[in-house]
Design an enzyme around this catalytic site. Structure first.
Site, PDB file in Angstrom:
ATOM      1  N   CYS A 262       0.379  -1.351  -0.013  1.00 23.29           N
ATOM      2  CA  CYS A 262       0.317   0.156  -0.491  1.00 23.29           C
ATOM      3  C   CYS A 262       0.913   1.128  -0.006  1.00 23.29           C
ATOM      4  CB  CYS A 262      -1.732  -0.029   1.240  1.00 23.29           C
ATOM      5  SG  CYS A 262      -2.561   1.516   0.882  1.00 23.29           S
ATOM      6  N   HIS A 347      -3.989  -4.936  -0.415  1.00 19.11           N
ATOM      7  CA  HIS A 347      -3.553  -5.529   1.325  1.00 19.11           C
ATOM      8  C   HIS A 347      -3.697  -6.782   1.803  1.00 19.11           C
ATOM      9  CE1 HIS A 347      -3.292  -2.059   3.984  1.00 19.11           C
ATOM     10  NE2 HIS A 347      -4.027  -1.120   2.520  1.00 19.11           N
ATOM     11  N   GLU A 349      -3.080  -9.387   3.523  1.00 14.83           N
ATOM     12  CA  GLU A 349      -2.850  -9.613   4.686  1.00 14.83           C
ATOM     13  C   GLU A 349      -4.122 -10.081   5.046  1.00 14.83           C
ATOM     14  OE1 GLU A 349      -3.665  -4.978   5.470  1.00 14.83           O
ATOM     15  OE2 GLU A 349      -1.887  -6.324   3.770  1.00 14.83           O
TER      16      GLU A 349
END
Length: 369
Positions: A262, A347, A349
């Protein structure tokens, strides 16, 4: 308690506060996720922003401390169509209102969020003010116009950790030099521009000891820790407004493998000599399609960014485009052709969101090995 939401272009929406009195300013944006509001609220990338949810019913599963992505709620205010005051979930430790009240963040319901979202899509994200204390439309619009925007602001220094810490299975523990970190084959220094805890959890799950340092940490200090790799986290605001950090990244390039997410992707691009620009209304949600140009596979991704890398500003002989957004063809990932460094705009994650992109952490570990 009546609340008003005023935008800098003069548009005003009305609602009701479900957290009590207050007034705040910020950039008004929207998120398209149907769930994951707690992770969203505690994501430091939302610092300086007032978030509107497009899904109409929010709060039905409450909140729990385990799912916090940072140490506190980060948004400036939270706007929903309908708030659920009676959460029902076996993991719930309280209501959404209680979470917002704990950190003094204003929550407003009863707003026509579909109309607000449509307006932002047409006119673009803009500065706004939310208030229960001042209900005069002209006064609120003037406050919105006078509010600081995101362009040029160094918000990363407002959300970065104050002292270094190591990541453990129990969370952050103050310390430097990887002392006390959970066992792992690789040592990774994570530069905190406003990171989410699940990035650290996934690094640890892939065999990494993780040392987190504040965003202003210099390259010599980082290299003195003798890491196997360097991680550049997500974070809020304008990448061009963060003083000094691109010089640090430039000093680290080629010396250790680097993985950025990001804001980390944008800062790495600036270190390459590129430029970034502000998107009209940004990408925020957990359903954005991204194509990995290296494999041809399409991922459904979680995203939260208002700025983007200008690929035309980068030397194609040095930097390769690896991922694109299938909605607007914007840059979603790049890698250096000669040095061990890669990054993505979204993202991976997956907190909240799909797990399609976890392979990127494996790619980082392979690069370190």
């Amino acid at each position: 308690m009546k609340a008003c939401i005023a935008l800098e272009d003069g548009t005003v929406f009305e609602g009701v506060s479900f957290t009590g009195p207050g007034e705040t300013t910020g950039e008004i944006v929207f998120n398209t996720g149907m769930s994951g509001y707690q992770e969203l609220l505690s994501d430091p990338s939302y610092k300086g922003q007032i978030v509107t949810m497009t899904y109409p019913l929010i709060g039905n599963y409450g909140f729990n401390e385990e799912d916090m992505e940072s140490e506190r709620v980060q948004v400036e205010a939270f706007i929903v169509r309908e708030y659920c005051p009676f959460p029902s979930n076996f993991r719930s430790q309280g209501s959404l209102a209680e979470l917002l009240q704990k950190y003094g963040v204003l929550g407003v319901e009863g707003v026509d969020t579909r109309a607000l979202t449509r307006h932002i899509r047409q006119a673009g994200a803009m500065k706004g003010v939310v208030s229960t204390e001042d209900l005069d439309h002209a006064s609120l619009v003037a406050k919105a116009k006078a509010a600081p925007g995101l362009v040029g602001r160094d918000l990363a220094r407002e959300v970065t950790c104050r002292e270094p810490y190591v990541w453990t299975s129990k969370g952050p523990v103050a310390g430097t030099g990887f002392a006390g970190a959970d066992p792992g084959r690789y040592k990774v220094v994570a530069i905190d521009y406003g990171l989410k805890y699940n990035q650290l959890r996934l690094l640890a799950a892939h065999g990494c000891q993780v040392q987190v340092v504040p965003c202003q940490t210099d390259a010599d200090t980082i290299l003195a820790m003798e890491p196997d790799g360097i991680f550049l986290s997500n974070g809020p605001g304008d990448p061009a407004g963060i003083a000094g950090v691109t010089d640090t990244i430039r000093e680290l390039l080629g010396k250790k493998p680097i993985f950025g997410i990001c804001l980390g992707n944008q800062l790495l691009s600036l270190a390459y000599g590129g430029r970034t620009y502000k998107l009209k209304f940004g990408h925020r949600g957990i359903n954005q399609p991204v194509k990995d140009l290296l494999t041809g596979k399409v991922e459904i991704t979680s995203q939260n960014h208002g700025f983007c890398v200008d690929m035309a500003s980068l030397d194609e002989n040095e930097v390769e485009l690896t991922h694109i957004n299938l909605n607007d063809n914007s840059v979603e990932g790049i890698r250096h052709r000669k040095m061990p460094a890669f990054s993505v705009q979204y993202h991976p994650e997956n907190a909240p969101g799909p797990r399609d992109a976890v392979y990127l952490f494996e790619r980082f570990v392979q690069m370190m090995s």
